[in-house]
Enzyme design. Structure first.
Site, PDB file in Angstrom:
ATOM      1  CD  GLU A  32      -2.637  -1.399   2.467  1.00  0.00           C
ATOM      2  OE1 GLU A  32      -2.197  -1.315   3.576  1.00  0.00           O
ATOM      3  OE2 GLU A  32      -3.510  -1.855   2.494  1.00  0.00           O
ATOM      4  CD  GLN A 110      -2.283 -20.688  -4.391  1.00  0.00           C
ATOM      5  OE1 GLN A 110      -2.712 -22.251  -4.048  1.00  0.00           O
ATOM      6  NE2 GLN A 110      -1.445 -20.980  -4.864  1.00  0.00           N
ATOM      7  CE  LYS A 141      -9.060   2.210 -11.162  1.00  0.00           C
ATOM      8  NZ  LYS A 141     -10.037   2.458  -9.969  1.00  0.00           N
ATOM      9  CE1 TYR A 147     -10.741  -4.998  -0.865  1.00  0.00           C
ATOM     10  CE2 TYR A 147     -11.585  -7.361  -0.706  1.00  0.00           C
ATOM     11  CZ  TYR A 147     -10.687  -6.120  -0.759  1.00  0.00           C
ATOM     12  OH  TYR A 147      -9.967  -6.637   0.383  1.00  0.00           O
TER      13      TYR A 147
END
Lengths: 177, 177
Positions: A32, A110, A141, A147
């Site tokens: 991040e 996975q 992205k 999500y």
């Protein structure tokens, strides 16, 4: 949903996991571009997760050890985690806040991230929590696609909510003004 | 910081404050144009704050004034509140999340909001919390100005954090897939 790869389990985190989880926390912060912001020490992390006054709960993804007569025994190792805690919404009541969800790079694609989320959803249902909330960086992205595929809604975009923070120095000034 | 009027007291909320606080929650939701999203019942609100497994804590603002009956009796009415709970940051550690802060319009500009935040900051320090987090609607300029004057930082603007939510229906699907 894809089955977890062989040798990978998802379980509740315990005190002994703290050191490895903190290592994964730093890996995530580096991704991040926020590694210098991580001020947490191992002692504090252990105390806050497993001491008298709990601030968070942990799910971990563990790759079990294997023994191979050729290469020797391989220890079990943590390859992902979800750190979360109870939250409250004055609209809907009991909720969960997911502070971090992370799977080490080598173990992506996975189904491990999905499995962590599924486990978290089960915790939410058993605790009668009506919402799961979390933050995500808007440039991430790949994470956002993931999500949104599982039904999450960007309420910064949709409803104009902005996140704010007040840090220690300003808290102290406010407390003593 | 301006002193509070003599008739105004800030104190910890109790279970008997729940009904009045829920009324103020609905006032705030109406101001945010989100009244239809408030699904919380009084029974649940009482249980979640004051039952076996508390999800939140309350500060309330009470205004004590003479009753209209002319008997010299005093009436107390809640005119504001702050609802908050423990949170955890993998950057800094122990934190507080401020879910709601509200003062009824008739009592604005008297230093009450500031006093609520000062109380919260003192609580943060006593609990060794180094961060306070909250969300604000981006169109709420007067609230944003107020928070930024106290040192709060908009980390949606500054660091690109977006807030995401998974609602109840999606949580149940995820848990059972």
């Amino acid at each position: 949903m894809s089955k977890l790869p062989n040798g990978v389990v998802i379980r509740k985190g315990v005190t002994d996991d703290c050191e490895e989880v903190l290592r994964l926390v730093k890996e995530l912060s580096e991704y991040e571009n926020m590694l210098p912001d991580v001020k947490l020490t191992l002692d504090q992390f252990r105390e806050d997760g497993f001491g008298d006054n709990l601030y968070f709960q942990l799910l971990v993804a563990e790759k079990c050890g294997s023994s191979d007569s050729g290469t020797g025994e391989e220890k079990a190792k943590l390859i992902g985690y979800a750190l979360y805690f109870k939250k409250y919404s004055t609209f809907e009541g009991r909720s969960i806040y997911l502070e971090n969800l992370y799977v080490a790079l080598a173990f992506r694609k996975q189904g491990i991230g999905f499995a962590l989320f599924k486990n978290l959803a089960k915790v939410a249902v058993s605790e009668k929590c009506a919402r799961i909330e979390f933050c995500c960086l808007s440039w991430n992205k790949m994470a956002i696609d993931f999500y949104e595929k599982i039904g999450a809604v960007d309420i910064t975009k949709q409803e104009n909510w902005h996140c704010f923070k007040i840090l220690d120095e300003e808290i102290r000034m406010l407390a003593s003004c | 910081m301006s002193k509070l009027a003599d008739s105004i007291v800030i104190r910890k909320g109790t279970v008997d404050d729940c009904e009045s606080t829920l009324q103020l929650i609905k006032e705030l939701a109406e101001y945010e144009n989100m009244s239809s999203q408030v699904k919380l019942t009084l029974a649940q609100f009482k249980e979640d704050g004051f039952g076996k497994d508390p999800y939140y804590q309350l500060l309330v603002v009470a205004n004590c004034r003479p009753s209209d009956s002319g008997t010299g009796e005093k009436m107390t009415k809640l005119i504001g509140y702050a609802l908050y709970f423990k949170k955890y940051s993998t950057f800094e550690g122990r934190s507080i999340y401020l879910e709601d802060i509200y003062v009824t319009p008739a009592f604005r500009k008297q230093g009450i909001g500031m006093s609520l935040l000062k109380n919260l900051a003192q609580l943060a320090i006593s609990e060794k919390c180094v961060r306070i987090d909250f969300c604000v609607l981006s169109w709420n300029k007067s609230a944003i100005d107020f928070y930024e004057k106290l040192g709060a930082v908009d980390i949606t603007k500054l660091e690109d954090w977006h807030y995401f939510r998974i609602f109840n229906e999606q949580i149940k699907k995820l848990a059972s897939c």
